[in-house]
Write a protein that holds these residues in place. Structure first.
Motif, mmCIF file in Angstrom:
data_model
loop_
_atom_site.group_PDB
_atom_site.id
_atom_site.type_symbol
_atom_site.label_atom_id
_atom_site.label_comp_id
_atom_site.label_asym_id
_atom_site.label_seq_id
_atom_site.Cartn_x
_atom_site.Cartn_y
_atom_site.Cartn_z
ATOM 1 N N PRO A 513 -28.379 -46.923 38.407
ATOM 2 C CA PRO A 513 -28.061 -48.190 37.734
ATOM 3 C C PRO A 513 -26.550 -48.406 37.651
ATOM 4 C CG PRO A 513 -29.677 -46.917 36.486
ATOM 5 C CD PRO A 513 -29.135 -46.010 37.551
ATOM 6 N N THR A 514 -26.152 -49.607 37.300
ATOM 7 C CA THR A 514 -24.729 -49.897 37.117
ATOM 8 C C THR A 514 -24.195 -49.124 35.916
ATOM 9 O OG1 THR A 514 -25.172 -51.784 35.688
ATOM 10 C CG2 THR A 514 -25.023 -52.219 38.058
ATOM 11 N N ARG A 515 -22.872 -48.992 35.846
ATOM 12 C CA ARG A 515 -22.261 -48.282 34.718
ATOM 13 C C ARG A 515 -22.646 -48.913 33.381
ATOM 14 N NH1 ARG A 515 -18.626 -47.324 38.762
ATOM 15 N NH2 ARG A 515 -17.571 -45.291 38.734
ATOM 16 N N LYS A 516 -22.650 -50.221 33.353
ATOM 17 C CA LYS A 516 -22.979 -50.911 32.110
ATOM 18 C C LYS A 516 -24.415 -50.613 31.688
ATOM 19 C CE LYS A 516 -22.516 -55.436 29.935
ATOM 20 N NZ LYS A 516 -22.109 -56.846 30.139
ATOM 21 N N ALA A 517 -25.334 -50.611 32.657
ATOM 22 C CA ALA A 517 -26.736 -50.323 32.341
ATOM 23 C C ALA A 517 -26.910 -48.883 31.878
ATOM 24 C CB ALA A 517 -27.604 -50.600 33.564
ATOM 25 N N THR A 524 -24.120 -45.614 24.512
ATOM 26 C CA THR A 524 -22.675 -45.395 24.417
ATOM 27 C C THR A 524 -21.938 -46.698 24.702
ATOM 28 O OG1 THR A 524 -22.587 -44.725 26.747
ATOM 29 C CG2 THR A 524 -22.878 -42.988 25.104
ATOM 30 N N THR A 525 -20.642 -46.695 24.433
ATOM 31 C CA THR A 525 -19.818 -47.888 24.632
ATOM 32 C C THR A 525 -19.415 -48.004 26.095
ATOM 33 O OG1 THR A 525 -18.949 -47.687 22.394
ATOM 34 C CG2 THR A 525 -17.720 -49.092 23.929
ATOM 35 N N TYR A 526 -19.609 -49.183 26.645
ATOM 36 C CA TYR A 526 -19.193 -49.439 28.026
ATOM 37 C C TYR A 526 -17.692 -49.674 28.053
ATOM 38 C CZ TYR A 526 -18.669 -51.933 32.473
ATOM 39 O OH TYR A 526 -18.262 -52.336 33.714
ATOM 40 N N GLU A 531 -17.171 -58.971 29.719
ATOM 41 C CA GLU A 531 -18.107 -59.869 30.396
ATOM 42 C C GLU A 531 -17.368 -61.099 30.899
ATOM 43 O OE1 GLU A 531 -21.874 -60.525 31.826
ATOM 44 O OE2 GLU A 531 -21.383 -58.896 30.451
ATOM 45 N N ARG A 532 -17.564 -61.421 32.170
ATOM 46 C CA ARG A 532 -16.890 -62.584 32.751
ATOM 47 C C ARG A 532 -17.894 -63.703 32.964
ATOM 48 N NH1 ARG A 532 -15.407 -64.844 37.983
ATOM 49 N NH2 ARG A 532 -16.968 -63.520 38.953
ATOM 50 N N ARG A 533 -17.538 -64.871 32.487
ATOM 51 C CA ARG A 533 -18.395 -66.026 32.725
ATOM 52 C C ARG A 533 -18.056 -66.606 34.086
ATOM 53 N NH1 ARG A 533 -18.885 -70.606 28.221
ATOM 54 N NH2 ARG A 533 -19.969 -68.852 27.243
ATOM 55 N N ASN A 534 -19.069 -66.720 34.931
ATOM 56 C CA ASN A 534 -18.850 -67.253 36.270
ATOM 57 C C ASN A 534 -18.340 -68.685 36.208
ATOM 58 O OD1 ASN A 534 -19.420 -65.184 38.012
ATOM 59 N ND2 ASN A 534 -21.575 -65.706 38.262
ATOM 60 N N PRO A 535 -17.384 -69.052 37.079
ATOM 61 C CA PRO A 535 -17.030 -70.469 37.194
ATOM 62 C C PRO A 535 -18.269 -71.285 37.562
ATOM 63 C CG PRO A 535 -15.489 -69.082 38.415
ATOM 64 C CD PRO A 535 -16.613 -68.200 37.988
ATOM 65 N N VAL A 536 -18.261 -72.553 37.191
ATOM 66 C CA VAL A 536 -19.432 -73.397 37.428
ATOM 67 C C VAL A 536 -19.791 -73.434 38.907
ATOM 68 C CG1 VAL A 536 -20.322 -75.748 37.288
ATOM 69 C CG2 VAL A 536 -19.000 -74.803 35.384
#
Length: 605
Positions: A513-517, A524-526, A531-536
């Motif tokens: 899995p990804t590091r965040k998952a 534990t703390t990631y 978190e990045r919000r994708n441009p429209v």
């Protein structure tokens, strides 16, 4: 700020001063990284890059080298009757690429983009020209050359690879017909300069632009008769300017491209990289790489960036320094970019390097496996793949979080009958979703071509419209019909839709899995980026791509039930890799297209 060193005599006219018509300069701040060096002429000890108003680097030092001109007597002088004036209009042309593995027309059409990558070589060349020269870029993979661009051009510069030979010669012929001053450079002209001179080029530039372009500029200003420009210098890449990314429309391309190194320490017989760029790998400084990413970010570049080095990990310590700088920058910007690059398959024995790559947001790596037959590898000098651990290395790359895209070649001397089947078995065992299967060619500038020429095995080259179907330009050491049959059979087997989907599913269930998952699962703390919000526009592209995939494979495809079953399986089994899984499924549409074309051609025969 430390003062810039005094300019050399050659650089006094334009390289050391701001653009004469855009005399405002700005300083682009880039984050300090532990791997940054202050020796780059495009940076200072404060980690800042001197750029003009369009993001072009202003070089403090002139370029030095041993470039020289080989005049060609008997050249027509009508095009060269007067020197190029101070501010000429330059038309740069990147010829049409033939249909191949790299074309991905299905994906491009689904997302509404025209090209896969911008022509990085021409963008770098544009940055080497005097600021006063007006440059127009015409990428024929994005659209045709406009008549107005032809008419306005005082000078036409063409660059490309041998695969673009057909389109390259067409551009030269058109430029000659229009009476234009023609300059050719890049991998194809560097390997066959006389062919381009005979085709009508006034100057052919062999070698790297940082070492040859200053002489070209002087010769153009003097109105020299023309010929072949060569240089034995391998320029240090800290002297290379930031490419002119401002010349392209970001929305035209699926991916952006940067280069961090040139050269390769290996001497594979069929490859011309060592002859073009040398066997000693030269790297840019980490701060240069970060500055290019910062500029791309400000210009609104697409999320995917291809690091087009031929062997990114050729020098482990240099690659590590660049990755550490990219990790810091990417996280400070909430990871606006994901990366793809090329390495050796031996990456699989280096978990630390894989970890750095994934931390820097690299998602895919192309690796050259070439053949499962040791005799073929040995005769092609691909001895680095003779360890017997290829399958283990491919598995390690997968399990540690990277998508591997292995490349194979049929038609090599020493391969045994049935190699196509053995390639398919290796791909199935590795579960690699997308594998490139190619027919061997003997391109100019390779030891393979020289050997085959000495053995009398070269045949007259046929310029094919579609690279993947080009007949071999030499006589193989086993029946050619057998080689071609196995080549087509491998494509038919690997990209049968149900088999492809099953292999892709196994691959991403196997991947960690990804590091965040993983952090979420452990409670534990990631520690990665926010978190990045994708441009429209990026979100709309993602939605468009997903709907395309749902229609092609989930509704109209022959394996539509399997498609939905596997999506549910990914959500249950490895949800953090669902997006990568879907991207690989979408790439399958272009592989299916190649398979259909190959099968149809077989039936017509």
């Amino acid at each position: 700020m430390s003062p810039a060193p005094p300019p050399s005599k050659r650089s006094e006219d334009w390289r050391s001063s701001p653009c004469p018509r855009r005399n405002s300069t700005r300083w682009l701040k880039v984050p300090q990284t532990s791997g940054s060096s202050s020796r780059s002429p495009t940076s200072t000890d404060r980690g800042m890059l001197n750029l003009n108003s369009e993001g072009r680097s202003i070089m403090a030092n002139g370029y030095c080298g041993d470039a020289f001109l080989e005049p060609r007597k008997g050249r027509a002088k009508s095009l060269l009757s007067k020197p190029v004036h101070d501010e000429p209009n330059v038309l740069m042309v990147f010829p049409q690429l033939p249909f191949s593995f790299w074309s991905v027309p299905e994906i491009r059409g689904a997302l509404g983009v025209k090209g896969l990558f911008p022509p990085l070589g021409l963008l770098t060349l544009a940055a080497l020209l005097p600021c006063g020269w007006e440059v127009t870029l015409a990428d024929q993979n994005v659209g045709p050359i406009q008549d107005s661009d032809w008419e306005a051009a005082d000078l036409v510069m063409v660059s490309g690879m041998h695969a673009q030979r057909r389109g390259f010669l067409q551009v030269i012929a058109e430029g000659r017909k229009r009476g234009k001053l023609l300059v050719a450079g890049g991998p194809y002209p560097s390997s066959t300069p006389e062919e381009l001179i005979d085709a009508g080029c006034d100057f052919v530039v062999c070698g790297e632009g940082e070492a040859t372009v200053p002489l070209l500029i002087d010769l153009l200003r003097e109105g020299a008769e023309g010929g072949v420009i060569r240089s034995g210098t391998r320029p240090d890449l800290p002297c290379s300017p930031i490419p002119r990314f401002d010349l392209i429309r970001m929305g035209d391309y699926l991916n952006m491209a940067i280069q961090t190194s040139r050269g390769c320490p290996f001497s594979c017989e069929f490859c011309n990289i060592a002859s073009l760029y040398g066997s000693a790998i030269r790297y840019k400084d980490p701060c240069q790489v970060v500055a290019e990413l910062e500029l791309l970010h400000r210009l609104g570049a697409p999320h995917s960036v291809f690091v087009c080095d031929d062997n990114f990990i050729g020098n482990r310590s240099k690659a590590k320094s660049i990755l550490e700088a990219v990790i810091d920058w990417n996280r400070s910007r909430c990871e606006p970019f994901g990366f793809t690059t090329q390495t050796t398959v031996a990456l699989g024995r280096d978990p630390e390097m894989i970890d750095l790559l994934t931390a820097a947001n690299f998602g895919e790596v192309f690796v050259g496996v070439e053949s499962p037959d040791d005799e073929a590898l040995s005769r092609a000098s691909k001895r680095q793949n003779l360890s017997g651990h290829i399958l283990n290395w491919l598995d390690s790359i997968c399990r540690n979080g990277l998508t591997v895209l292995p490349s194979f070649i049929l038609g090599m001397d020493g391969e045994k009958r049935g190699v196509g089947r053995r390639i398919c078995e290796l791909v199935e065992k590795s579960a690699a979703p997308v594998a490139m299967v190619n027919l061997l060619q003997a391109p100019p500038g390779t030891r393979l071509r020289n050997r085959l020429q000495g053995e009398g095995r070269l045949v007259k080259e046929v310029i094919a419209e579609e690279e993947i179907f080009s007949p071999q330009n030499f006589v193989p050491d086993r029946p050619q019909d057998e080689v071609i049959s196995e080549f087509k059979g491998a494509w038919e087997y690997l990209y049968e839709p149900s088999r492809f989907l099953a292999r892709t599913y196994r691959y991403y269930l196997r991947m960690r899995p990804t590091r965040k998952a993983m952090a979420r699962k452990k409670g534990t703390t990631y520690t990665g980026s926010k978190e990045r919000r994708n441009p429209v526009h990026q979100s709309l592209l993602d939605l468009r791509g997903f709907l395309f995939l749902v229609w092609r494979q989930g509704m109209a495809g022959p394996a539509r039930v399997q498609f939905w079953t596997q999506i549910l399986g990914m959500i249950r089994g490895n949800p953090s890799r669902l997006k990568q899984y879907l991207i690989s499924c979408a790439i399958g549409e272009d592989m299916f297209r190649i398979r259909r074309v190959l099968m149809n051609r077989s039936r017509r025969r």
